[in-house]
Design a protein around this motif. Structure first.
Motif, mmCIF file in Angstrom:
data_model
loop_
_atom_site.group_PDB
_atom_site.id
_atom_site.type_symbol
_atom_site.label_atom_id
_atom_site.label_comp_id
_atom_site.label_asym_id
_atom_site.label_seq_id
_atom_site.Cartn_x
_atom_site.Cartn_y
_atom_site.Cartn_z
ATOM 1 N N ASN A 74 0.823 -1.202 0.000
ATOM 2 C CA ASN A 74 0.000 0.000 0.000
ATOM 3 C C ASN A 74 0.857 1.252 0.000
ATOM 4 O O ASN A 74 1.939 1.277 0.602
ATOM 5 C CB ASN A 74 -0.908 0.063 1.231
ATOM 6 N N LEU A 75 0.351 2.292 -0.646
ATOM 7 C CA LEU A 75 0.913 3.632 -0.523
ATOM 8 C C LEU A 75 -0.170 4.537 0.040
ATOM 9 O O LEU A 75 -1.299 4.561 -0.477
ATOM 10 C CB LEU A 75 1.388 4.167 -1.875
ATOM 11 N N HIS A 76 0.157 5.247 1.121
ATOM 12 C CA HIS A 76 -0.755 6.213 1.716
ATOM 13 C C HIS A 76 -0.146 7.604 1.557
ATOM 14 O O HIS A 76 0.980 7.841 1.997
ATOM 15 C CB HIS A 76 -0.986 5.904 3.198
ATOM 16 N N VAL A 77 -0.893 8.498 0.922
ATOM 17 C CA VAL A 77 -0.431 9.865 0.705
ATOM 18 C C VAL A 77 -1.191 10.789 1.652
ATOM 19 O O VAL A 77 -2.427 10.826 1.634
ATOM 20 C CB VAL A 77 -0.665 10.308 -0.754
ATOM 21 N N PHE A 78 -0.456 11.512 2.485
ATOM 22 C CA PHE A 78 -1.040 12.423 3.462
ATOM 23 C C PHE A 78 -0.643 13.858 3.133
ATOM 24 O O PHE A 78 0.417 14.113 2.551
ATOM 25 C CB PHE A 78 -0.537 12.096 4.878
ATOM 26 N N ALA A 79 -1.488 14.811 3.547
ATOM 27 C CA ALA A 79 -1.174 16.220 3.331
ATOM 28 C C ALA A 79 -1.796 17.065 4.427
ATOM 29 O O ALA A 79 -2.798 16.689 5.040
ATOM 30 C CB ALA A 79 -1.673 16.688 1.969
ATOM 31 N N CYS A 80 -1.195 18.231 4.656
ATOM 32 C CA CYS A 80 -1.752 19.197 5.594
ATOM 33 C C CYS A 80 -2.828 20.004 4.877
ATOM 34 O O CYS A 80 -2.574 20.526 3.777
ATOM 35 C CB CYS A 80 -0.650 20.123 6.109
ATOM 36 N N PRO A 81 -4.026 20.119 5.446
ATOM 37 C CA PRO A 81 -5.101 20.869 4.788
ATOM 38 C C PRO A 81 -4.817 22.353 4.644
ATOM 39 O O PRO A 81 -5.488 23.033 3.870
ATOM 40 C CB PRO A 81 -6.314 20.637 5.705
ATOM 41 N N GLY A 82 -3.859 22.876 5.366
ATOM 42 C CA GLY A 82 -3.555 24.293 5.261
ATOM 43 C C GLY A 82 -2.962 24.645 3.914
ATOM 44 O O GLY A 82 -2.016 24.013 3.458
#
Length: 368
Positions: A74-82
């Motif tokens: 699996n690859l999980h891509v996360f980001a800051c909503p700001g």
């Protein structure tokens, strides 16, 4: 598709909305938003923004086992909503996790049955992925992974995976927050299934007048807006030469090439081509290839694997359940590079960090 066909991309588009109240969590589901579904044995993590320290939201989950590998992947891509954070490298994080088939309870879907199917390449892992299914009963939901080419049934994979990941939504949020305060809740974007098509199928044949006319209409609209002639879709070489010699009103031929490439499917949210070349939206740094760091686990090189596309931006809206205001990320495309060896220590419970590079969209209003 042969393993040497590295420039053929698989295109992901958003399908139906994923309702966590009706669809069981599964690590073989490809999706936008929601909460991450970890492989059994992989510890849940709550990555934080390197700029502001806030918890990161899941942007995309991609199930991507590799050919001739015993691992689910699996690859999980996360980001800051700001908005101020998502444009820079500190606001993003990509985690790769793997698990042996014995841990999940079934062979990875891409792996062929003995003496029945020929081996598939890494770019074939998405076959029949758009067949994630239609719910017939509330307790039965089919949402196949991108690697459906091998034909494993979802319930074989989910029996153990769902048991390991069965906590309620509120419980999973609590686990992910890792002790965060009530005001520091993990942000959650609305979740959608991702369906996939081979990019070559989007171009259509000579008799596919409808699709061709639609693609040309998109190109003409772009030409009028930007004051650039990108050539006709027919004929290949002549149009390409005309395009290469033209210059957009904003002076960005790279962006013009980007627009031409995605015109057959402007709603695409993800492109997958492991070992291929990324589709950049603006001129990348001259030393980008050298700037991609070696794998932090094994020291080996990294290769391009996938990228997120501008059409995803408008879909990334915060759910009301997490108590946050509506928010969108601000990016053009995100290039993800992963370990060539896809190194993994058997029995490890920690996901591996991979490298990503964010490019801003020079003309974001085209996708609004």
């Amino acid at each position: 598709m042969s393993s040497g066909s590295r420039d053929v991309s698989l295109v992901g588009v958003c399908d139906g909305e994923l309702d966590p109240g009706r669809h069981r969590p599964s690590c073989v589901t490809n999706k936008v938003g929601g909460l991450p579904d970890w492989l059994p044995g992989v510890s849940r993590q709550c990555p934080r923004c390197g700029r502001c320290g806030a918890p990161l939201a899941l942007v995309s989950q991609v199930y991507c086992p590799l050919d001739a590998s015993p691992f689910h992947r699996n690859l999980h891509v996360f980001a800051c909503p700001g908005a101020e954070c998502s444009g820079g490298p500190q606001g993003w994080r990509v985690l790769r996790s793997q698990g042996l088939e014995t841990q999940v309870g079934a062979a990875p879907p891409h792996r062929p049955a003995p003496a029945q199917e020929a081996p598939l390449s890494a770019t074939d892992w998405c076959d029949t992925a758009d067949d994630w299914g239609v719910e017939e009963e509330e307790e039965e939901e089919e949402d196949e992974g991108w690697a459906g080419g091998g034909g494993v049934k979802k319930d074989q994979v989910e029996e153990e995976a769902a048991a390991a990941e069965a906590p309620s939504l509120s419980g999973r949020l609590q686990d992910l927050s890792l002790g965060a305060s009530h005001q520091d809740v993990v942000p959650v974007f609305r979740s959608f299934f991702i369906s996939v098509v081979d990019e070559s199928d989007l171009c259509g044949g000579e008799d596919d007048d409808c699709d061709l006319a639609h693609a040309q209409e998109l190109l003409r609209e772009y030409e009028r807006r930007e004051g650039v002639a990108v050539g006709e879709m027919e004929g290949g070489g002549g149009g390409e030469e005309k395009y290469e010699k033209s210059r957009a009103r904003h002076g960005d031929n790279v962006f013009s090439r980007f627009m031409k490439t995605i015109s057959p499917c402007p709603q695409q949210v993800l492109r997958y081509c492991r070992g291929g070349r990324p589709l950049v939206i603006s001129e990348p740094p001259a030393d980008l290839a050298r700037a991609v760091p070696a794998c932090g686990s094994c020291g080996g090189p990294r290769t391009f694997e996938l990228q997120l596309m501008p059409a995803l931006v408008s879909l990334l809206q915060r759910t009301r359940k997490d108590g946050g205001a509506e928010a969108e990320l601000d990016f053009g495309t995100l290039l993800v590079y992963t370990c060539v060896n896809s190194c993994w220590t058997t029995g490890s419970g920690a996901a591996v960090d991979e490298f990503c590079f964010a490019q801003a969209d020079p003309d974001q209003q085209l996708f609004k």
